[in-house]
Design a protein around this motif. Sequence first.
Motif, PDB file in Angstrom:
ATOM      1  N   PRO A   1       4.509  19.010  45.171  1.00  0.00           N
ATOM      2  CA  PRO A   1       5.591  19.433  44.271  1.00  0.00           C
ATOM      3  C   PRO A   1       5.260  20.642  43.395  1.00  0.00           C
ATOM      4  O   PRO A   1       6.141  21.175  42.735  1.00  0.00           O
ATOM      5  N   LEU A   2       4.010  21.093  43.395  1.00  0.00           N
ATOM      6  CA  LEU A   2       3.624  22.312  42.672  1.00  0.00           C
ATOM      7  C   LEU A   2       4.043  22.306  41.206  1.00  0.00           C
ATOM      8  O   LEU A   2       4.715  23.206  40.723  1.00  0.00           O
ATOM      9  N   TYR A   3       3.655  21.262  40.493  1.00  0.00           N
ATOM     10  CA  TYR A   3       3.959  21.213  39.062  1.00  0.00           C
ATOM     11  C   TYR A   3       3.105  22.221  38.310  1.00  0.00           C
ATOM     12  O   TYR A   3       1.978  22.474  38.695  1.00  0.00           O
ATOM     13  N   PRO A   4       3.586  22.847  37.259  1.00  0.00           N
ATOM     14  CA  PRO A   4       4.870  22.596  36.621  1.00  0.00           C
ATOM     15  C   PRO A   4       6.041  23.360  37.230  1.00  0.00           C
ATOM     16  O   PRO A   4       7.181  23.058  36.921  1.00  0.00           O
ATOM     17  N   ALA A   5       5.791  24.344  38.094  1.00  0.00           N
ATOM     18  CA  ALA A   5       6.891  25.148  38.632  1.00  0.00           C
ATOM     19  C   ALA A   5       7.890  24.309  39.421  1.00  0.00           C
ATOM     20  O   ALA A   5       9.064  24.656  39.490  1.00  0.00           O
ATOM     21  N   GLY A   6       7.453  23.198  39.990  1.00  0.00           N
ATOM     22  CA  GLY A   6       8.325  22.342  40.780  1.00  0.00           C
ATOM     23  C   GLY A   6       9.175  21.371  39.977  1.00  0.00           C
ATOM     24  O   GLY A   6       9.988  20.654  40.550  1.00  0.00           O
ATOM     25  N   PHE A   7       9.012  21.346  38.671  1.00  0.00           N
ATOM     26  CA  PHE A   7       9.881  20.500  37.851  1.00  0.00           C
ATOM     27  C   PHE A   7      11.303  21.036  37.894  1.00  0.00           C
ATOM     28  O   PHE A   7      11.515  22.245  37.981  1.00  0.00           O
ATOM     29  N   THR A   8      12.263  20.154  37.780  1.00  0.00           N
ATOM     30  CA  THR A   8      13.665  20.575  37.684  1.00  0.00           C
ATOM     31  C   THR A   8      14.248  20.045  36.383  1.00  0.00           C
ATOM     32  O   THR A   8      13.767  19.063  35.821  1.00  0.00           O
ATOM     33  N   GLY A   9      15.275  20.726  35.906  1.00  0.00           N
ATOM     34  CA  GLY A   9      16.013  20.246  34.752  1.00  0.00           C
ATOM     35  C   GLY A   9      15.373  20.517  33.405  1.00  0.00           C
ATOM     36  O   GLY A   9      15.732  19.879  32.429  1.00  0.00           O
ATOM     37  N   ILE A  10      14.440  21.453  33.332  1.00  0.00           N
ATOM     38  CA  ILE A  10      13.829  21.790  32.048  1.00  0.00           C
ATOM     39  C   ILE A  10      14.399  23.137  31.602  1.00  0.00           C
ATOM     40  O   ILE A  10      14.064  24.178  32.156  1.00  0.00           O
TER      41      ILE A  10
END
Length: 170
Positions: free
Chosen positions: A86-95
């Motif tokens: 998921p490549l966090y943090p770039a893969g986070f959604t809704g922020i």
Amino acid sequence: TRGDVDLGEIHDSIPDEWETIVWDNGIKRVVLYVPPWGEQEMLPGKDLSVYGRYAAIEYAGSKGVIFVAASGNETLNMDTGLERDPLYPAGFTGIANMVVVAASESRGGMASFSNYGANYVTVAAPGEDIISTVPGGAFRSMSGTSMATPLVAGALARGLSGNLSSIDAA
């Protein structure tokens, strides 16, 4: 509050290294740059869960912080390719307070190594052959989304220094 967790409670799990940058002396608006999460030296002795990381970024946003993240260098379409990593943090959604940066090349196109995707990447910035400092007081040409991301963080900081709101600066 996110679910049944008060985001203020997450404050205790945020590493001291962040807290100094984000909340010291009552600073309300800060542009924060953090390299990819896998770099252990950024979080010595700390282990934030994925949810804790998400909540920490979201909580910082409630304090007016813009979080700038590199998209990564896997040549990945993030809109379709995050299943295996998921490549966090770039893969986070809704922020809402997160800006994800891809790298462009000198002719203005996407750099060949940069991750991309309209649903994840906010902006691209020069990230190929960027002159950077290296240990020993020297300089070297480097490429990567980690070269592009500080350019965006600096531009946002400049906008905020002109008394723009966090929303207008972004």
